[in-house]
Enzyme design. Structure first.
Site: not given
Ligand code: NAP
Length: 320
Positions: A147, A150-151
């Site tokens: 993701c 997200c990261d």
């Protein structure tokens, strides 16, 4: 087998969608039963995909970020505080053709279901497809990710590899160019599957490089990813690439096997919902990634869990 009257609502799945549905239905005095899954494998466990991430920085209300597993633990505690009963088992079969709906845990061939319910909220989520190479699970959250939203932020000024040739890979790669020094897209063919507009964006981005006809054969690094070994599928040539991030974007698989033939599914396997969280069977609602291949965020899953709970509550009221 559980005795007694049907439950008002059973929630299947315990990611942000299921747990939010639990908080709302519990507060509405529907005494929900949540069947949260079993920690039987790294990719199919209570808490869903957030259990596989490290720090979550984009969930509102946590200005300093929060670890994925802790966020899920907090949601779980909140659901239990209002009386959600949670059981750590896996649903093996459902029958949605009659009411009350029937739910089995354990042996699906036993004649009597384990539980029955007037309504069901499905929140079984989706799993990222993974490459299946040595070290991939160990390094998940330590350089390997599924993701970018997200990261990606953690990879500022670093070299990143994205695997895949579809729209997800293109989207992830483009997003990652905001942070990374270079993004190498590794694709097993020499033509992308992604839509033309996404391809054009990739080709026009000077940070993006391509490794065509290639796969990631090996991961380098014990505690953190340090590099990848690529193999050219046509020449068998092996190349080592320094990279601190590997984003696997080869597609997702919604967890809908239980519902095949009973609920309307898209060709890709996702549950079809309409008018909020309604499925093709009255009294069965769905939320989170099992019905969403577009947004796939913890916060959107949580929001749709709230919608499913409100839809279920109103539907139950309309039945009496
Ligand atoms: P996808 O279209 O199925 O693409 C998966 C990609 O991964 C393909 O390029 C495939 O290669 C490759 N792949 C599959 N298994 C692999 C393996 N084991 N090793 C290496 N590569 C592998 O999946 P997606 O990109 O997640 O997209 C899913 C759907 O969502 C699509 O309909 C897409 O258009 C849509 N989507 C849309 C957007 C958007 O519009 N912004 C964003 C994301 C997704 P091959 O090409 O050789 O099969």
């Amino acid at each position: 087998m559980e005795q007694g009257n049907p439950r008002k609502v059973i929630i299947i799945g315990s990611g942000p969608a299921g747990l939010t549905a639990a908080v709302y239905t519990a507060r509405a005095s529907l005494e929900p039963l949540m069947i949260e899954g079993e920690p039987s494998s790294t990719s199919d466990q209570p808490g869903g995909q957030l259990m596989l991430t490290t720090e979550v920085e984009n969930f509102p209300g946590f200005p300093d970020g929060i670890m994925g597993p802790e966020l899920m633990e907090r949601m779980r505690a909140q659901a239990e505080r209002f009386g959600t009963e949670i059981i750590t088992e896996k649903v093996s079969r459902v029958e949605l053709g009659q009411r009350p709906f029937q739910v089995w845990i354990g042996d699906p061939t036993t004649p009597e279901p384990t539980h029955t319910a007037e309504s069901i909220i499905i929140a079984t989520g989706a799993k990222s497809l993974m490459l299946g190479i040595e070290g991939e699970s160990r390094l998940l959250g330590h350089g390997v990710s599924t993701c970018a939203t997200c990261d990606g932020f953690f990879f500022r000024d670093q070299h990143i590899v994205v695997v895949g040739g579809g729209d997800s890979a293109a989207e992830e790669a483009l997003f990652l160019t905001k942070f990374a020094t270079t993004v190498t897209v590794v694709h097993r063919r020499e033509e992308l599957r992604a839509s033309k507009i996404m391809q054009d964006r990739l080709f026009n981005n000077e940070k993006v490089r391509f490794a065509w006809n290639s796969t990631v054969d090996q991961l380098v690094g014990t505690d953190r990813l340090e590099g990848v070994r690529l193999r050219n599928l046509q020449t068998d040539e092996v190349t080592d690439l320094d990279a601190t991030g590997l984003f696997v974007a080869i597609g997702h698989r919604p967890s809908t096997d239980l519902f095949t033939g009973q609920l309307d599914l898209e060709d890709s396997g996702y549950l079809i919902t309409h008018d909020g969280s309604l499925t093709s069977v009255d009294g069965v609602f769905a939320c989170g990634d099992v019905q969403d291949h577009t947004y796939r965020q913890a916060i959107t899953a949580a929001g749709s869990g709230c919608m499913a709970a409100i839809d279920a509550e109103r539907w139950l009221e309309s039945q009496h």
